[in-house]
Motif scaffolding. Sequence first.
Motif, PDB file in Angstrom:
ATOM      1  N   MET A  65       0.872  -1.183  -0.043  1.00 33.63           N
ATOM      2  CA  MET A  65      -0.147  -0.204   0.067  1.00 33.63           C
ATOM      3  C   MET A  65       0.903   1.224   0.103  1.00 33.63           C
ATOM      4  SD  MET A  65      -2.878   1.427   0.406  1.00 33.63           S
ATOM      5  CE  MET A  65      -4.109   0.846   0.746  1.00 33.63           C
TER       6      MET A  65
ATOM      7  N   SER B 218       1.876   5.281   0.142  1.00 26.80           N
ATOM      8  CA  SER B 218       1.645   6.504   1.094  1.00 26.80           C
ATOM      9  C   SER B 218       2.249   7.578   0.737  1.00 26.80           C
ATOM     10  CB  SER B 218       1.973   6.007   2.436  1.00 26.80           C
ATOM     11  OG  SER B 218       1.663   7.088   3.521  1.00 26.80           O
ATOM     12  N   THR B 219       1.510   8.120  -0.128  1.00 24.83           N
ATOM     13  CA  THR B 219       2.102   9.482  -0.997  1.00 24.83           C
ATOM     14  C   THR B 219       1.541  10.800  -0.241  1.00 24.83           C
ATOM     15  OG1 THR B 219       0.405   9.431  -2.578  1.00 24.83           O
ATOM     16  CG2 THR B 219       2.050   8.220  -3.062  1.00 24.83           C
TER      17      THR B 219
ATOM     18  N   LEU C 207      -4.741   9.928   0.058  1.00 28.29           N
ATOM     19  CA  LEU C 207      -5.288   8.895   0.490  1.00 28.29           C
ATOM     20  C   LEU C 207      -6.056   8.184  -1.002  1.00 28.29           C
ATOM     21  CD1 LEU C 207      -6.157   6.818   2.462  1.00 28.29           C
ATOM     22  CD2 LEU C 207      -8.052   8.278   3.010  1.00 28.29           C
TER      23      LEU C 207
ATOM     24  N   ASP D 115      -3.686   6.682  -3.462  1.00 30.35           N
ATOM     25  CA  ASP D 115      -2.945   5.536  -2.871  1.00 30.35           C
ATOM     26  C   ASP D 115      -3.812   4.295  -2.808  1.00 30.35           C
ATOM     27  OD1 ASP D 115      -0.896   7.120  -2.567  1.00 30.35           O
ATOM     28  OD2 ASP D 115      -1.056   7.280  -0.240  1.00 30.35           O
ATOM     29  N   CYS D 116      -5.268   4.539  -2.602  1.00 30.10           N
ATOM     30  CA  CYS D 116      -6.130   3.434  -2.287  1.00 30.10           C
ATOM     31  C   CYS D 116      -6.501   2.910  -3.938  1.00 30.10           C
ATOM     32  CB  CYS D 116      -7.334   3.812  -1.644  1.00 30.10           C
ATOM     33  SG  CYS D 116      -7.325   3.964   0.040  1.00 30.10           S
TER      34      CYS D 116
ATOM     35  N   TRP E  52      -3.617   0.975  -5.126  1.00 32.33           N
ATOM     36  CA  TRP E  52      -3.605  -0.333  -4.348  1.00 32.33           C
ATOM     37  C   TRP E  52      -4.714  -1.259  -4.876  1.00 32.33           C
ATOM     38  CZ3 TRP E  52      -7.604  -2.692  -1.330  1.00 32.33           C
ATOM     39  CH2 TRP E  52      -7.105  -3.584  -0.397  1.00 32.33           C
TER      40      TRP E  52
ATOM     41  N   GLU F 198      -4.480   0.134   7.860  1.00 32.81           N
ATOM     42  CA  GLU F 198      -3.448   1.021   8.651  1.00 32.81           C
ATOM     43  C   GLU F 198      -3.240   2.016   7.774  1.00 32.81           C
ATOM     44  OE1 GLU F 198       1.421  -0.171   8.513  1.00 32.81           O
ATOM     45  OE2 GLU F 198       0.136  -1.918   8.992  1.00 32.81           O
ATOM     46  N   ARG F 199      -3.296   2.258   6.337  1.00 33.40           N
ATOM     47  CA  ARG F 199      -3.423   3.504   5.718  1.00 33.40           C
ATOM     48  C   ARG F 199      -4.252   4.424   6.131  1.00 33.40           C
ATOM     49  NH1 ARG F 199      -2.663   7.508   4.217  1.00 33.40           N
ATOM     50  NH2 ARG F 199      -2.104   8.511   2.041  1.00 33.40           N
TER      51      ARG F 199
ATOM     52  N   GLU G  14      -3.664   6.066   9.088  1.00 34.30           N
ATOM     53  CA  GLU G  14      -2.573   7.193   8.943  1.00 34.30           C
ATOM     54  C   GLU G  14      -3.119   8.496   8.671  1.00 34.30           C
ATOM     55  OE1 GLU G  14       0.509   5.835   6.351  1.00 34.30           O
ATOM     56  OE2 GLU G  14       0.728   7.751   5.450  1.00 34.30           O
ATOM     57  N   ALA G  15      -4.189   8.304   7.662  1.00 31.81           N
ATOM     58  CA  ALA G  15      -5.019   9.508   7.216  1.00 31.81           C
ATOM     59  C   ALA G  15      -5.639   9.909   8.323  1.00 31.81           C
ATOM     60  CB  ALA G  15      -6.067   9.193   6.190  1.00 31.81           C
TER      61      ALA G  15
END
Lengths: 211, 211, 211, 211
Positions: free
Chosen positions: C86, C88-89, C92, C95-96, C99, C147-148, C151-152
């Motif tokens: 995944m 993490s730039t 969100l 990134d999703c 993924w 997890e991502r 983070e957001a």
Amino acid sequence: MASEAQRSDTAEPRRGRPRSEASHQAVLDATTRLLRVSSYEELTVEAIASEAGVSKQTIYRWWKSKAAVVLEVMLTGDAEIELVPMPSTGDLRADCLTWIRGMLVEAFRETHVGMARSLVVAGLQGDPGTERLLQQASMWDHGLLAERLREAERAGELREGVDIAAAASAIGDPLIFRMLTGSAPSLSWSESLVDVVVTGLMRPGAGTSLN
Amino acid sequence: MASEAQRSDTAEPRRGRPRSEASHQAVLDATTRLLRVSSYEELTVEAIASEAGVSKQTIYRWWKSKAAVVLEVMLTGDAEIELVPMPSTGDLRADCLTWIRGMLVEAFRETHVGMARSLVVAGLQGDPGTERLLQQASMWDHGLLAERLREAERAGELREGVDIAAAASAIGDPLIFRMLTGSAPSLSWSESLVDVVVTGLMRPGAGTSLN
Amino acid sequence: MASEAQRSDTAEPRRGRPRSEASHQAVLDATTRLLRVSSYEELTVEAIASEAGVSKQTIYRWWKSKAAVVLEVMLTGDAEIELVPMPSTGDLRADCLTWIRGMLVEAFRETHVGMARSLVVAGLQGDPGTERLLQQASMWDHGLLAERLREAERAGELREGVDIAAAASAIGDPLIFRMLTGSAPSLSWSESLVDVVVTGLMRPGAGTSLN
Amino acid sequence: MASEAQRSDTAEPRRGRPRSEASHQAVLDATTRLLRVSSYEELTVEAIASEAGVSKQTIYRWWKSKAAVVLEVMLTGDAEIELVPMPSTGDLRADCLTWIRGMLVEAFRETHVGMARSLVVAGLQGDPGTERLLQQASMWDHGLLAERLREAERAGELREGVDIAAAASAIGDPLIFRMLTGSAPSLSWSESLVDVVVTGLMRPGAGTSLN
DNA sequence: TGATAAGCGAGACGGTACGTCTAGTCTTAAA
DNA sequence: TTTAAGACTAGACGTACCGTCTCGCTTATCA
């Protein structure tokens, strides 16, 4: 058995569609054909129906079991177990020996062995009806053999009071038995069998012993 | 047949759980028991398994078919076909007559007839392996009869060159055959059978004819 | 399950032959290997034992059923279902989408589909023990995804009070479900799925909609 | 599947005895009944046949496996998985919340869980035919949910370009998944799931967020 | 000339047994 | 005491036949 349904010789004309003789014969033929390549156990009613181009119901309408079909095939001679002719030269011992030598060749062919087995197995299915038929089976009569013995009896060659049928069995049954087990006896065994029985049958002095 | 798997007489120690002799014997016993009340056709592998308290798989592990189980039962004498004893009084003809009169009573009991039929049907299943066993079946040996004949031979009562086995078959096979078809012969038929064969066997002058 | 028997960390020396760790691992390896080419149904304990060079008893000593073996393989990651990383730039939504595009390629490979199915079928065998394990299966955690999202959340990008686990399921479960049924969704369907959920998660104004 | 054999709408007159619709239905009914008290694994074809008063052959004549029978039961709605009705008050968010609260009660009843599991296991048996059916299973359509979403779309409440099916899956699939694993989610988790997806679907400003 | 009555091929039906397969347990000898 | 080997019980599997039962149709006699 088929005969049951046909017994109305000249009776009432039987309403409805009459029995198809073509189907009847097709079943017997198909059974004969199948028994040539398979054992009684392997034979199935469905296979007979399919081979004969007939419906299963038609078979069950006229025969009550597979055994009944097989027995009719056998007993009406559709499977025609070729018998070796019995000579009649006047010499009973020589005639019987000629006959048994022919039987050793003819009766132990694969097809005949299979047929005899099918007949026996069909007859032993535990059904009283088929059992009765088995007892009557002309195959066990040793017909030609018994006939030749009776001829000798009429010619006064035999001892008095002997049972011809028993004597025919003494020669014929051992032959059939070895046919069933598939082990052809040796020539000398067969000749000795004939010799002993014929000797036992004949009036002392008449004819000559093998040895 | 079971013997195949045991042939390692003194061979490698055979790893894994050994064959259960209890199960083996239970199968044979159960089969014997069931055959006393049902025909070969009616006998099912599932019934044997259930009666023996054994799983079907165990049967199929050691025997390849129902026929193989039945044959092992028969041929190992588990079903113990009781034979009529053969007397030896010195008079061959009289001994044989005594013996056959006993057989007429003993061999045509329902149980024996059923057993003999099962053996034959099992042996005729078309499998070469079982067929071979059928040929060896001690039942067909007419053992006691042949033995008595040989005794007479040693006593010099018989003609020379006759085949004892063939003569034993001449008496024994007709008996077995009628056993299979379930129709016991008459006493006179049986006596005539013995008389003819014994007469044919004996040296002229030795012994006396029935008539 | 295997862990039960290993708990003797530094305990008594355990008499007798010690447990073979090699056998344990061989079973797991063999199972993994077999599951790559066959379904759970086709997999048999005997095949595992044979492939692992281990006796069936050894398997049943340490696991209580086939399902237990399969579940241990799955849950200990021996079957290593490769997850797409995944990114993490900071964006969100982007990134999703990255993924899920990777997942469409990776997760629908035949091997992974088979593994997921085996896991589910093993888990649904009706045994409460395995059922519990199924619920814990890390595969359903959508770990990287959750997890991502977290983070957001820490970055303050998300609306308050939303359930991260529920949101991860909203994206992950439909993916797994289509994996089970073997029908990969289209790219646009997948992107729309991500778009709707991410939009619903994010604070109004934050980020940009797909359209 | 049964339909294959009936497809001759106006075709040839179909010779032979016609299929017994009573037997067909009896099989489906019996299967439904048995699945209520046993898992797919525990269900046996023999039990279905016995419960339906039908022969095993009749089952195998029309379905190629247990899985096929179970799938027909499921897909023809014979097992009637009762769905919670979807309200339509004009407030999409409120309607969906009402619906999911009902689902939490209804869908996690033991019977429904068992049925869903049977359907999935039957569908995952590795057979391409049943697999295809699994994909079509109306159960996964989230039919009522998708319908309500489309209603909102027609009312212009939704953002443009969103995939309704994907959105329905985002709510429905997590629910089904927890149904399969037998772990009912909490109320708050469920509400958050609905909230996120509905929020992501709706035009900014339309409706009100949960928090 | 139609009604009535079988018989027919086709093929589905309820059954029963088959022979195979797998699960999970048990019993050996060797390690 | 664990191991590999392998025999064991239990019971479901899917197949094959059995003998019965509809179907739609044909082929006869009877009214």
